[in-house]
Design an enzyme around this catalytic site. Structure first.
Site, mmCIF file in Angstrom:
data_model
loop_
_atom_site.group_PDB
_atom_site.id
_atom_site.type_symbol
_atom_site.label_atom_id
_atom_site.label_comp_id
_atom_site.label_asym_id
_atom_site.label_seq_id
_atom_site.Cartn_x
_atom_site.Cartn_y
_atom_site.Cartn_z
ATOM 1 N N ASP A 265 0.828 -1.201 0.000
ATOM 2 C CA ASP A 265 0.000 0.000 0.000
ATOM 3 C C ASP A 265 0.865 1.256 0.000
ATOM 4 O O ASP A 265 2.059 1.218 0.340
ATOM 5 C CB ASP A 265 -0.913 0.018 1.228
ATOM 6 C CG ASP A 265 -2.112 -0.913 1.068
ATOM 7 O OD1 ASP A 265 -2.426 -1.267 -0.070
ATOM 8 O OD2 ASP A 265 -2.706 -1.272 2.097
ATOM 9 N N LYS A 287 -3.186 2.965 -2.070
ATOM 10 C CA LYS A 287 -4.551 3.325 -1.683
ATOM 11 C C LYS A 287 -4.498 4.410 -0.607
ATOM 12 O O LYS A 287 -4.042 4.200 0.493
ATOM 13 C CB LYS A 287 -5.283 2.099 -1.136
ATOM 14 C CG LYS A 287 -5.593 1.046 -2.185
ATOM 15 C CD LYS A 287 -6.098 -0.227 -1.562
ATOM 16 C CE LYS A 287 -7.349 -0.003 -0.760
ATOM 17 N NZ LYS A 287 -7.812 -1.229 -0.094
ATOM 18 N N MET A 400 -8.601 7.339 10.255
ATOM 19 C CA MET A 400 -9.015 8.007 9.007
ATOM 20 C C MET A 400 -10.133 9.021 9.264
ATOM 21 O O MET A 400 -11.107 9.100 8.523
ATOM 22 C CB MET A 400 -9.476 6.966 7.974
ATOM 23 C CG MET A 400 -8.389 5.960 7.608
ATOM 24 S SD MET A 400 -8.990 4.555 6.623
ATOM 25 C CE MET A 400 -9.821 3.587 7.899
#
Length: 487
Positions: A265, A287, A400
């Site tokens: 990632d 990502k 997040m």
């Protein structure tokens, strides 16, 4: 002492106990080192040379994507021409990785004519020198040498390495040499062949030999060779942790060294990816929120496809694969595709952030529950469901959540959580550029507008945060803090 020296001398009279090469270090700083080649083998040599201060020059009319990345990463020079002897002018060393014996021999002949040492990848008879495994801890490289190192330290390092290498290591190498041609013929796929040798040197073959069971070791080596013709692929979903290299698990490190392919990632730092075997293929499936360069379905399909090719694949994910890492989708695809897999846990961001900021995520009499939450659900809606748990005393770690911090704060306060509830925000947890911010739930909304906080952040909400060592943390709402101080 004399008897011991005589024993050593007698041992060295046997040709098999003497070296065919003389270990030496070549000064390459600022000097031209030429790599002739176009593909993965050339890329591996560029990555190896990239750990030195050599001026790397790659010669090939066309080059593959893996080599392009290596050239860009180490700022090597690319001469987009077919190899000619004049390309070697001024070179200190030459590597030929053209993956064709005749082409490699042409490079080797030209290098010898110019008096330049040459290495032809996987063609020992064409080599003037070999490249061993390099453990780079600059300015110290682990290969036994006393040059530039004090005698006491040199003796200490030598003793440690001698203890790590059993005396039967030479016999194991000779056994490996006896299987070299057979392995090349029986296992045509290069990735599978590397897996064979990794298991040869670290599995039952070596264990039997070190135990003095030479016959059993040879039989085990033959069994391993026979089994590799149709060796199935395998995928490991590996947690890379928060990004600090020394927070990677020992199992993760080992698998990175054994993997044929590393699928990683964007949030996994380059230094962690670089811990993989240097000739492993690296595939970025970057990502990030709002910029998913590879859809999840394609990533899952890629893992299945690589596994079915018989490759050993490490799927490297930031943090822990099972916590907001979408591992469930990849596991389901691998199951349906008939590809074996295993989960290797990593240090998740909440634990790394709590350790750095000394936040007790659970605290007797204050917080007996811990909630891992994400700022969005699958439809990108802010999730308030865990607000009720926070009301009951749970510590909430929000992943997040930077862009929806204001909505999170509004909904939690609306659910009844006190505006003065302590909050900590940790950016780039456990990395050298980590930043810590402290404030209250009522101040959390400002996080959405602080554009300079652009790294991965973890938000920790709850009374337990009030017991953290955040005295040196930056204020979450600096303007509000300044206004209050002035008042």
């Amino acid at each position: 002492m004399a008897g011991s020296r005589n024993d050593i001398a007698k041992t060295l009279k046997e040709p098999g106990n003497r070296l065919d090469v003389f270990p030496a270090f070549v000064k390459v700083a600022g000097r031209r080192v030429v790599v002739a080649g176009h593909g993965a083998e050339a890329a591996a040599k560029v990555r190896l040379l990239g750990e030195t201060n050599a001026r790397i020059v790659v010669v090939s009319a066309e080059i593959e994507a893996d080599l392009v990345k290596a050239i860009d990463l180490f700022e090597a020079e690319h001469i987009a021409q077919d190899f000619r002897p004049e390309h070697l002018k001024g070179a200190a060393l030459v590597f030929s990785a053209r993956e064709d014996r005749a082409l490699d021999k042409a490079v080797a002949d030209a290098a010898r004519a110019a008096g330049i040492p040459v290495n032809a990848v996987d063609k020992p008879d064409l080599c003037d020198f070999y490249t061993g495994a390099l453990v780079n801890r600059a300015p110290i490289a682990v290969a036994i040498t006393s040059t530039g190192v004090g005698p006491v330290l040199s003796r200490h390092i030598r003793a440690r390495i001698e203890a790590m290498l059993p005396r039967a290591t030479g016999e194991l190498a000779r056994l490996a040499e006896s299987f070299r041609d057979a392995a090349t013929k029986v296992i045509s796929d290069g990735a599978l062949r590397r897996t064979f040798w990794a298991r040869f040197f670290s599995g039952a073959v070596a264990a039997n030999l070190y135990a003095g069971k030479s016959s059993a070791a040879r039989a085990e080596a033959q069994r391993l060779l026979n089994s590799m013709a149709d060796e199935p692929g395998f995928v490991w979903l590996v947690g890379a942790g928060p990004g600090a290299e020394d927070l990677l698990t020992l199992r993760a490190q080992r698998l990175l060294q054994e993997a044929d392919v590393i699928v990683h990632d964007a949030l996994v730092p380059a230094d962690v990816v670089a811990m993989g075997r240097r000739d492993a293929e690296r595939i970025a499936v970057g990502k990030r929120k709002g910029a998913h360069s590879v859809p999840q379905a394609e990533i899952s399909e890629l893992l299945v496809r690589l596994g079915k090719k018989g490759l050993k694949v490490v799927r490297l994910k930031a943090g822990d694969p099972m916590i907001f890492g979408r591992a469930a989708e990849e596991m389901e695809a691998l199951r349906q595709g008939g590809v074996g897999f295993e989960i290797v846990p990593g240090v998740t961001a909440a634990f790394a952030a709590a350790a750095s900021a000394q936040i007790p995520l659970t605290l007797r009499g204050v917080a007996s529950n811990l909630v891992f939450a994400t700022g969005h659900n699958a439809r990108s809606e802010t999730l308030p469901d865990w607000a009720g748990l926070a009301l009951k005393g749970a510590t909430v770690a929000v992943y997040m959540g930077r862009t929806v911090a204001a909505a999170v704060a509004d909904k939690m306060i609306g659910a009844g959580l006190k505006p003065e509830t302590p909050v900590a925000v940790i950016e780039n947890a456990a990395l050298a550029d980590e930043r810590q911010f402290a404030g209250t739930l009522s101040e959390l909304a400002v996080l959405s507008n602080r554009a300079e906080i652009d790294g991965p952040v973890l938000i920790v909400i709850g009374e337990a945060v009030g017991h953290a060592a955040l005295d040196k943390a930056e204020p979450l709402a600096p303007q509000d803090a300044a206004r209050i101080a002035a008042a």
